[in-house]
Design a protein around this motif. Sequence first.
Motif, mmCIF file in Angstrom:
data_model
loop_
_atom_site.group_PDB
_atom_site.id
_atom_site.type_symbol
_atom_site.label_atom_id
_atom_site.label_comp_id
_atom_site.label_asym_id
_atom_site.label_seq_id
_atom_site.Cartn_x
_atom_site.Cartn_y
_atom_site.Cartn_z
ATOM 1 N N GLY A 139 0.770 -1.437 -0.243
ATOM 2 C CA GLY A 139 0.230 0.168 0.452
ATOM 3 C C GLY A 139 1.150 0.939 0.304
ATOM 4 O O GLY A 139 -0.065 2.920 0.216
ATOM 5 N N THR A 140 2.170 0.297 -0.583
ATOM 6 C CA THR A 140 2.845 2.447 -0.356
ATOM 7 C C THR A 140 3.397 2.664 -1.269
ATOM 8 O O THR A 140 3.872 2.303 -2.227
ATOM 9 N N ILE A 141 3.170 3.910 -1.733
ATOM 10 C CA ILE A 141 3.701 4.157 -3.296
ATOM 11 C C ILE A 141 4.467 5.537 -3.116
ATOM 12 O O ILE A 141 3.998 6.576 -2.647
ATOM 13 N N THR A 142 5.856 5.046 -3.674
ATOM 14 C CA THR A 142 6.833 5.952 -3.885
ATOM 15 C C THR A 142 7.411 6.626 -4.576
ATOM 16 O O THR A 142 7.128 6.159 -5.147
ATOM 17 N N ILE A 143 7.472 8.197 -5.332
ATOM 18 C CA ILE A 143 7.495 8.652 -6.150
ATOM 19 C C ILE A 143 8.908 9.409 -5.599
ATOM 20 O O ILE A 143 9.604 10.304 -4.998
ATOM 21 N N GLY A 144 10.120 9.449 -6.617
ATOM 22 C CA GLY A 144 11.014 9.347 -6.329
ATOM 23 C C GLY A 144 12.293 10.070 -7.733
ATOM 24 O O GLY A 144 13.260 10.369 -8.220
ATOM 25 N N ALA A 145 11.137 10.590 -8.613
ATOM 26 C CA ALA A 145 11.513 10.839 -9.763
ATOM 27 C C ALA A 145 10.541 12.495 -9.853
ATOM 28 O O ALA A 145 9.458 12.739 -9.553
ATOM 29 N N ALA A 146 11.084 13.354 -11.057
ATOM 30 C CA ALA A 146 10.422 14.702 -11.389
ATOM 31 C C ALA A 146 9.440 13.683 -11.771
ATOM 32 O O ALA A 146 9.367 12.718 -12.997
ATOM 33 N N GLY A 147 7.787 14.993 -12.374
ATOM 34 C CA GLY A 147 6.883 14.966 -12.636
ATOM 35 C C GLY A 147 5.623 15.182 -12.893
ATOM 36 O O GLY A 147 5.508 15.590 -11.405
ATOM 37 N N THR A 148 4.324 14.472 -13.185
ATOM 38 C CA THR A 148 3.011 14.799 -13.067
ATOM 39 C C THR A 148 2.509 13.867 -12.625
ATOM 40 O O THR A 148 2.574 12.764 -13.431
ATOM 41 N N TYR A 149 2.062 13.353 -11.670
ATOM 42 C CA TYR A 149 1.544 12.371 -11.267
ATOM 43 C C TYR A 149 0.384 12.532 -11.084
ATOM 44 O O TYR A 149 -0.229 13.469 -10.171
ATOM 45 N N VAL A 150 -0.882 11.790 -11.774
ATOM 46 C CA VAL A 150 -2.119 11.924 -11.685
ATOM 47 C C VAL A 150 -2.861 10.670 -10.376
ATOM 48 O O VAL A 150 -2.776 9.478 -10.845
ATOM 49 N N LEU A 151 -3.535 10.909 -9.195
ATOM 50 C CA LEU A 151 -4.210 9.663 -8.537
ATOM 51 C C LEU A 151 -5.660 9.528 -8.366
ATOM 52 O O LEU A 151 -5.741 11.096 -8.839
ATOM 53 N N SER A 152 -6.530 8.716 -8.302
ATOM 54 C CA SER A 152 -7.469 8.306 -8.665
ATOM 55 C C SER A 152 -7.692 7.171 -7.989
ATOM 56 O O SER A 152 -6.508 6.243 -7.892
ATOM 57 N N GLY A 153 -8.631 7.266 -8.032
ATOM 58 C CA GLY A 153 -9.194 6.179 -6.938
ATOM 59 C C GLY A 153 -9.562 5.451 -5.300
ATOM 60 O O GLY A 153 -9.079 6.928 -4.542
ATOM 61 N N GLU A 154 -8.728 4.651 -4.117
ATOM 62 C CA GLU A 154 -9.500 4.473 -3.100
ATOM 63 C C GLU A 154 -8.270 3.416 -2.854
ATOM 64 O O GLU A 154 -8.325 2.218 -2.981
ATOM 65 N N LEU A 155 -7.446 3.808 -1.757
ATOM 66 C CA LEU A 155 -6.328 3.652 -1.464
ATOM 67 C C LEU A 155 -6.962 3.383 0.354
ATOM 68 O O LEU A 155 -6.814 4.150 0.580
ATOM 69 N N THR A 156 -6.940 2.302 0.481
ATOM 70 C CA THR A 156 -7.515 1.748 2.231
ATOM 71 C C THR A 156 -6.595 1.850 3.270
ATOM 72 O O THR A 156 -7.166 1.830 3.853
ATOM 73 N N ASP A 157 -6.101 1.232 2.766
ATOM 74 C CA ASP A 157 -4.542 1.206 4.268
ATOM 75 C C ASP A 157 -3.291 1.430 3.504
ATOM 76 O O ASP A 157 -2.774 0.468 2.985
ATOM 77 N N GLY A 158 -3.159 2.834 3.409
ATOM 78 C CA GLY A 158 -1.434 2.585 2.485
ATOM 79 C C GLY A 158 -1.430 4.602 2.223
ATOM 80 O O GLY A 158 -1.651 5.314 3.505
ATOM 81 N N GLN A 159 -0.523 4.685 1.705
ATOM 82 C CA GLN A 159 0.533 6.227 1.558
ATOM 83 C C GLN A 159 1.269 6.145 0.141
ATOM 84 O O GLN A 159 1.610 5.205 -0.604
ATOM 85 N N VAL A 160 0.950 8.043 0.170
ATOM 86 C CA VAL A 160 1.646 8.124 -0.980
ATOM 87 C C VAL A 160 3.028 8.868 -0.837
ATOM 88 O O VAL A 160 3.003 9.795 0.379
ATOM 89 N N VAL A 161 3.767 8.655 -0.451
ATOM 90 C CA VAL A 161 5.169 9.286 -0.253
ATOM 91 C C VAL A 161 5.868 9.611 -1.931
ATOM 92 O O VAL A 161 5.870 9.272 -2.800
ATOM 93 N N ASP A 174 -7.476 13.431 -8.817
ATOM 94 C CA ASP A 174 -8.526 13.675 -9.497
ATOM 95 C C ASP A 174 -9.401 12.268 -9.059
ATOM 96 O O ASP A 174 -9.384 11.468 -9.708
ATOM 97 N N GLY A 175 -10.259 12.820 -7.943
ATOM 98 C CA GLY A 175 -11.256 11.693 -7.846
ATOM 99 C C GLY A 175 -10.210 10.616 -6.661
ATOM 100 O O GLY A 175 -10.416 9.391 -6.485
ATOM 101 N N ALA A 176 -9.516 11.071 -5.772
ATOM 102 C CA ALA A 176 -8.167 10.085 -5.191
ATOM 103 C C ALA A 176 -9.264 9.738 -3.670
ATOM 104 O O ALA A 176 -8.677 10.599 -3.076
ATOM 105 N N SER A 177 -8.937 8.555 -2.736
ATOM 106 C CA SER A 177 -8.811 8.508 -1.376
ATOM 107 C C SER A 177 -8.176 7.636 -1.115
ATOM 108 O O SER A 177 -8.337 7.152 -0.869
ATOM 109 N N ILE A 178 -7.346 8.406 0.028
ATOM 110 C CA ILE A 178 -6.239 8.129 0.402
ATOM 111 C C ILE A 178 -6.517 7.571 2.005
ATOM 112 O O ILE A 178 -6.568 8.612 2.590
ATOM 113 N N THR A 179 -6.488 6.260 2.826
ATOM 114 C CA THR A 179 -6.715 5.896 4.442
ATOM 115 C C THR A 179 -5.678 5.473 4.615
ATOM 116 O O THR A 179 -4.982 4.418 3.843
#
Length: 633
Positions: A139-161, A174-179
Amino acid sequence: MTGNGTVPARRIHTRLLLPLAAVALAAGCSVGSTSSAASSGTGIEADTSSSTSGTAWTTITSEVAQASTGASAAEILAANADTSAATAAVTADDDAGTYDAASATTITLSGDSASVDGDGAGGVSVDGDGAGGVSVDGGTITIGAAGTYVLSGELTDGQVVVNADDAEVRLVLDGASITNADGPAIDIQDAGSAVVVLAEGSENTLTDGQTYTDTSADAPTAALFSSDTVVITGTGALTVTGNHNDAISSKNGLIIQGAPTLTADAVDDGIRGKDYLVVSGGTITITAGGDGLKSTEDDDETMGFIALGAADITITSGDDGLSATTDVTVDGTTLNVTAGGGQANATQEEGFGGAPGQPGGAATGSGSAVGTEDATDTEDESNDDESTKPKGVNAGVSYTQEEGTVTLDAADEGLQGAFINISGGSLTITAGDDGINATNGDYVIEGYENVDSESDDGAVLTISGGQVQVSFTYSDGIDSNGSAYVTGGQVVVSGQAGAMDGAVDVNGESQLIGVTGSPSVSAGDTITVTGADGTSWEMTSVFTSQYLTVLGLTEGEEYTVATTSGGSATGTAAALSSGMGGGMGGQGGMGGQAPSGEVGGQGDPGAPSGNTNGGLGGGPGQAPANGTQSTES
């Protein structure tokens, strides 16, 4: 002005273009290591008398005091930290909530994981092998480089780093739900620039857990957390729930612009930018157990400020609505604050009965409060305790309002700062303690180091324009521990002047020209003030009181004050202050207060308030009886 030893060239250049009085307006206090010398020409001086670490900046210099008195918002902000670098990466498309889908990397959230599409980030890694721009590990999404990142959908137990050193990272929700059950929903750990865009028409939610796995000193503290400066913009909606501590927090600067719809609900602070907090647009609703909007940096005198622009902000807070180490500026903002339950939740100080004509106060014409000298001592001592004293706005150095509509309802003071400048817009205050309190607070103002609580502490209140209405339950309507100058505007204060705990209380110099006394007023009444030349203005009362005080008038001119339910009374404007002159106008009358204990202005014997005994202003501490002229004491 120096910050941490150096000033960027662009800051020096900017200041050279400003009048000298605009230099070094901001001030703070340091909890860092002990400074070896006083800061010269800056907002504050370092107290070097202590040998322990954590010595605080304690003194606001005389240069800052002079420059902050009557200053404009532009002058205040010009002397604070430059925020333009933080917004340099933001585009017009960002502010509009739009993006180029073809060049973006799409991250689709699904349950306890996510899928990634697009090579704009330079590659994708699944199962956390660290390759590419995006890594997905459960459930961990890690972004490590420059850019545009579009998040959508539901993450029920996780995080964006976000962990992308010196990279320009744009997160589009864009319609993102993160818990996240045990940490922040979004954790921006490292980025050259970070922009969070709320896509047009989208609804997004971020929620954290009550307890975090990371309990280190540098652990995140909010559902949307950033260790670097971050900008939130766009036109979509975002609801952030901070179950652990804050809802949105940055350890550096935080800027909100564009036209987002933000809802923040937090057990502690709602939205916090440590270095600074700038809100120039959007509709923002905050419910916080602690402070609503907050900036806390206290080791750099150019930071710790809150700057509000053309935003619509509603705050319900358990503690202060706005809390800034240095400055608060308001320019075109619609701001509504209820702090600590508002005036209805005011706590009466022991032995203090309240101000005359106010709830809990003496409903008499004596011009004096029920409280005694002992009660004043009790109040002063109470300010030293650790209990929460919710204020509408609590600015360490200055509060400056030029345009906008500000409504503050606070259990304690409505508005507090060392230098308060109101030149336009509307300001409505209902407070449990002082309505407006100009005081040095936690600092000492240079030249006033040894004053007591009843002496001039160097603070200055300046009202030169706008429409100001103040209601208070205990203490004073307008209270300056230093000087107070009301040179213009339309200013109405509940209660009567002429007592230590009344409509006005000033320790130092004052220019308070007005009339005080009858008629009475009820909440919802229209208050009309008409000059002898026929010019008039109106405001709708937010309070009920037996007396009124009107300021910002022309000395020696006659004015009639009328209320919908209390009738009208006429008096001649004169200098008003606490402990000077007396209760004005008798029953049914209003008068100006004589500054030397002389007879005040004449009341209107024909005031249609149910009484026919208009009268003259009395001597010090006296109200005339039966419409007769009182004698000097």
